[in-house]
Design an enzyme around this catalytic site. Structure first.
Site, PDB file in Angstrom:
ATOM      1  N   HIS A 177       0.813  -1.218   0.000  1.00 37.05           N
ATOM      2  CA  HIS A 177       0.000   0.000   0.000  1.00 37.05           C
ATOM      3  C   HIS A 177       0.848   1.269   0.000  1.00 37.05           C
ATOM      4  CE1 HIS A 177       0.470  -0.040   4.505  1.00 37.05           C
ATOM      5  NE2 HIS A 177       0.454   1.258   4.319  1.00 37.05           N
ATOM      6  N   ASP A 283     -10.291  -9.683  -3.353  1.00 39.20           N
ATOM      7  CA  ASP A 283     -10.783  -8.634  -2.460  1.00 39.20           C
ATOM      8  C   ASP A 283     -10.809  -9.061  -0.999  1.00 39.20           C
ATOM      9  OD1 ASP A 283     -10.978  -6.817  -4.445  1.00 39.20           O
ATOM     10  OD2 ASP A 283     -13.164  -6.725  -4.517  1.00 39.20           O
ATOM     11  N   SER A 360       4.802   1.932   8.508  1.00 35.05           N
ATOM     12  CA  SER A 360       4.285   0.886   7.625  1.00 35.05           C
ATOM     13  C   SER A 360       5.367   0.425   6.657  1.00 35.05           C
ATOM     14  CB  SER A 360       3.087   1.397   6.819  1.00 35.05           C
ATOM     15  OG  SER A 360       2.012   1.722   7.657  1.00 35.05           O
TER      16      SER A 360
END
Length: 429
Positions: A177, A283, A360
């Site tokens: 991400h 998903d 992150s």
């Protein structure tokens, strides 16, 4: 209570904490504290096709929302071999903006040692909410004596605002991400760079050699070198004022704890598993594939950390994980933490580590003995995905947790192939 003040105390405190924690983890039986040996499946490239260039229009994500977490995934069917091959197929984005999609085949999956089956998990009854709980237990590794030494030296900063960890002299593991929001690559991914902490050079601006700014024609690659030099000056900011002020400021800084600076390197290519992309069968399991590998243009002369596979962190006698990253609330400081795991599934970890955005992508590691040896070794067993709002029961109710993506035998095989380019080198872990 505010952050733990560790400027000058760090040299003693951080080392004592790290040594004390790892010493406590080194008091169990040999079997309990030995890296298990794994026979890994093979992930082979099947076909590569060219895709259109990405838009690079997505905004970097501070935290993830609507993630199907451990509880949500318990209701999902186990993926088939075809599903796994689809999830492990991957995109490669090159520094010139071109992109390819590579489909893969998985072989030898049945030969893998016992791994937690399905979407089962182990948990503890108590749960905590993320970020910082009461007293901030993070430690700023500000002194160059520690931040530029192993294992802290393996932590790197990604130019999109995340952290990462060196897997090899030329490869960095980070969170997907940080590069891609599930639909498009983030705006900063087109000219991605990685910053490695280095001790500041004592040579002045006018010094001779490769970094001198003498007259004459610019050599090939001069633009990249000029960018790196600018970044080393605290983000490109030039100091202003006369020579006298410069001398005084330098003498004041020398009396303080000397901090290292970032040396930035351009990224040659980026690889992201297709399981992370939204809009398909993945998903429900996208959180499991929140990892990416960056190949650097220039090898780093820093010791890297190897990958490791462990069937359960909670079942280890200490049950602790460690990771270091560059949290946004402590600019330019490397921040170390350790904590217990509260819940784990075959692909995810929930844990109690205090963390802020910016951390992150950090490499989550533990320390165990090498099989048949007395030597202890740290290995990366996961990627810190960050603060996530997790779908707890599938009805839209969400709870926030600190989440890490586990390195499974399949992910190990895929990442190993990305690093080595030869699946035959990735049969054992």
């Amino acid at each position: 209570m505010g952050p733990v003040p560790l400027c000058l105390l760090l040299s003693v405190t951080s080392l004592v904490v790290v040594v004390a924690v790892e010493a406590q983890e080194a008091t169990g039986g040999d079997d309990e504290y030995t890296w298990p040996q794994w026979k890994l499946p093979l992930v082979r490239n099947r076909r590569t096709v060219a895709l259109s260039s990405p838009g690079f229009m997505a905004k970097p994500q501070g935290e993830l929302n609507g993630t199907c977490g451990i509880e949500c995934q318990r209701r999902l069917p186990d993926p088939s071999l075809a599903d796994l091959e689809e999830f492990l197929s991957y995109e490669t984005v090159y520094e010139n903006g071109t992109r390819t999609l590579t489909s893969v085949s998985v072989q030898g999956l049945n030969e893998v040692n016992a791994w937690p089956a399905g979407n089962s998990s182990t948990s503890s009854k108590s749960r905590r909410r993320r970020e910082v709980y009461g007293t901030d237990t993070r430690f700023s590794i500000a002194d160059k004596q520690f931040s530029t030494k192993y294992p802290f030296s393996t932590s790197v900063k990604i130019s999109t605002g995340c952290s990462g960890v060196l897997l090899s002299p030329k490869h960095v593991l980070t969170a997907a991400h940080c590069i891609h929001d599930g639909q498009d690559y983030v705006s900063g991914a087109q000219k991605l760079r990685v910053g490695v902490l280095k001790e500041k050079s004592r040579r002045g601006k006018g010094g001779k050699g490769k970094r001198g700014r003498g007259k004459g024609k610019r050599r090939k690659g001069g633009e990249d070198k000029e960018e790196e030099e600018k970044e080393e000056k605290d983000g490109g900011k030039e100091r202003k004022g006369g020579k006298g002020k410069d001398r005084k400021s330098r003498s004041r800084r020398s009396a303080e704890v000397e901090k290292p600076s970032f040396r930035w390197t351009r990224v040659k290519q980026t690889q992201v598993p297709k399981g992370w992309f939204k809009g398909g069968a993945s998903d429900g399991v996208a959180a499991d594939y929140d990892y990416a590998v960056l190949e650097l243009k220039k090898a780093q002369k820093v010791k890297h950390m190897d990958l490791g596979v462990i069937p359960s962190v909670k079942k280890l006698p200490a049950g602790r994980i460690h990771f270091s990253g560059f949290d946004d609330d402590r600019p330019d400081n490397l921040v170390y933490r350790f904590c217990s795991v509260s819940e784990e599934s075959k692909d995810l970890l929930y844990q109690y580590c205090d963390a802020k955005p910016g951390s992150s992508g950090s490499g989550v590691y533990i320390r165990l003995k090498e099989p048949g040896k007395k030597k202890w070794k740290r290995k990366i067993i996961g990627v810190f995905s960050g603060h996530q709002w997790v779908d707890v029961n599938g009805n839209g109710a969400q709870q926030d947790y600190n989440v890490a993506v586990r390195i499974t035998p399949l992910k190990y095989a895929q990442i190993c192939y990305w690093v080595h380019g030869d699946s035959s080198e990735c049969r054992d872990a």
